[in-house]
Design an enzyme around this catalytic site. Structure first.
Site, PDB file in Angstrom:
ATOM      1  N   LYS A  26      -2.377  14.961   3.261  1.00 48.72           N
ATOM      2  CA  LYS A  26      -2.524  14.439   1.895  1.00 48.72           C
ATOM      3  C   LYS A  26      -1.901  15.381   0.869  1.00 48.72           C
ATOM      4  CE  LYS A  26      -6.251  11.121   2.188  1.00 48.72           C
ATOM      5  NZ  LYS A  26      -7.480  10.608   1.604  1.00 48.72           N
TER       6      LYS A  26
ATOM      7  N   LYS B   8       0.605   4.397  12.718  1.00 45.22           N
ATOM      8  CA  LYS B   8      -0.610   3.628  12.435  1.00 45.22           C
ATOM      9  C   LYS B   8      -0.334   2.588  11.340  1.00 45.22           C
ATOM     10  CE  LYS B   8      -5.307   4.512  10.856  1.00 45.22           C
ATOM     11  NZ  LYS B   8      -6.190   5.496  10.237  1.00 45.22           N
TER      12      LYS B   8
ATOM     13  N   LYS C 211      -1.447   0.159   4.617  1.00 45.89           N
ATOM     14  CA  LYS C 211      -1.015  -0.686   3.505  1.00 45.89           C
ATOM     15  C   LYS C 211      -0.027   0.042   2.595  1.00 45.89           C
ATOM     16  CE  LYS C 211      -5.155  -1.216   1.988  1.00 45.89           C
ATOM     17  NZ  LYS C 211      -6.316  -1.702   1.261  1.00 45.89           N
TER      18      LYS C 211
END
Length: 332
Positions: free
Chosen positions: A114, A196, A199
């Protein structure tokens, strides 16, 4: 609560859940209510570790709550609430943070990932996120936590924190165990089956959202990346077909061998259409349920208010004992 084991799980309010979220986690939440005491929440406090538009966050939180109900979570059978409504999570997080080593947090792979994605906002919340996740779980002394493969590291940290607390202050916290479904814990992208499903993928055809309409779902599956072979079977090197077979198996209950037999002599086009239609039909009741729940704002408010009151009563008993164990003065 009775003697059943207790399950805790939370999901971020990022709008509509993906098929990956549904298969890997949310799909199991309804059936688990029959076997376990279940506590579920929309983790809006976790969401703000990445910059959010406040209006969208509020809307996404409401939508996520309604979606969980549409996916089969019954507020009469489970405790279902919004994380920021229950203060004990933040209170316990501070104490657990004081029992967590800096080195442990710096080794978290999600923090590294992140930080690269949000290099302009590497905040301390992003760093201590796993401590709040530990507090979510330990505030209820949960026995089991349904986690995706990518969250296992955080659960291991929660166990380590609980163990360290128990060694310092005497046995108190239950060490939570992961609950991972045997099949479909990880659903891959339809356009790059080595990644994976997400969205945030730039290619809209890579991801199925559970509120996509039937035509959209079928179109996305028809465009799914496969391979140059023509045999529908599960084996190494056939990532795209393996992913589609996993999805089809979950919704039909058929084994990989049964699927191979069913489509013997048929092409990838037939198989992709069958997967798309099966998934779209299975998700239809969710779309209908979500439309009903999201219209009834008063009912939603009643559910999340009552859920928060139950969660606070339950977790306050545990957190007040933690306060006493670490030496805080009772208020009386």
């Amino acid at each position: 609560m009775d003697d059943k084991k207790l399950i805790f799980s939370g999901i971020q309010p990022t709008g509509t859940f993906t098929l990956g979220n549904y298969i890997g986690a949310v799909r199991n939440w309804g059936p688990l209510q029959e076997e376990y005491n279940c506590i579920y929440c929309v983790v809006d406090m976790h969401a703000i570790t990445v910059r959010q538009d406040p209006v969208k966050l509020r809307q996404n939180t409401m939508n996520s709550y309604a979606l969980l109900m549409a996916c089969g979570v019954d507020p009469e059978k489970s405790i279902l609430f919004i994380q920021s409504h229950v203060r004990t999570h933040a209170e316990l997080s501070w104490i657990l943070g004081c029992n967590t080593q800096f080195g442990e947090l710096s080794r978290m792979t999600q923090f590294k990932d992140k930080s690269q994605k949000h290099a302009d906002d590497i905040n301390s919340g992003l760093f201590t996120y796993p401590v709040l996740m530990a507090a979510d779980i330990l505030a209820y002394n949960a026995d089991l936590v349904p986690v995706g493969v990518d969250q296992k590291q955080h659960l291991e940290l929660a166990r380590n924190i609980a163990q360290r607390f128990n060694q310092r202050y005497g046995d108190f916290f239950t060490l939570p165990e992961p609950y991972i479904p045997e099949v479909g814990a990880k659903v891959m992208s339809l356009q790059d089956p080595t990644k994976k499903m997400s969205k945030s993928d730039e290619n809209p055809n890579a991801c199925i959202l559970i509120l996509d309409d039937k035509d959209t779902i079928i179109r996305k599956f028809k465009r799914a990346v496969t391979d140059s072979d023509s045999e529908i079977c599960y084996r190494e090197g056939k990532d795209g077909i393996n992913n589609l077979m996993t999805i089809y198996s979950i919704f039909t209950g058929k084994s990989f061998d049964e699927i191979t037999s069913e489509f013997d002599g048929k092409g990838y086009g037939d198989f992709k259409l069958a997967v798309g239609e099966t998934v779209a039909d299975a998700l239809e009741p969710i779309r209908t349920g979500f439309a009903q729940y999201s219209k009834d704002k008063a009912f939603l408010k009643k559910c999340y208010t009552e859920g928060a009151e139950k969660a606070l009563r339950y977790s306050h008993r545990i957190v007040s004992k933690v306060y006493r164990k670490v030496g805080f003065v009772d208020m009386g």
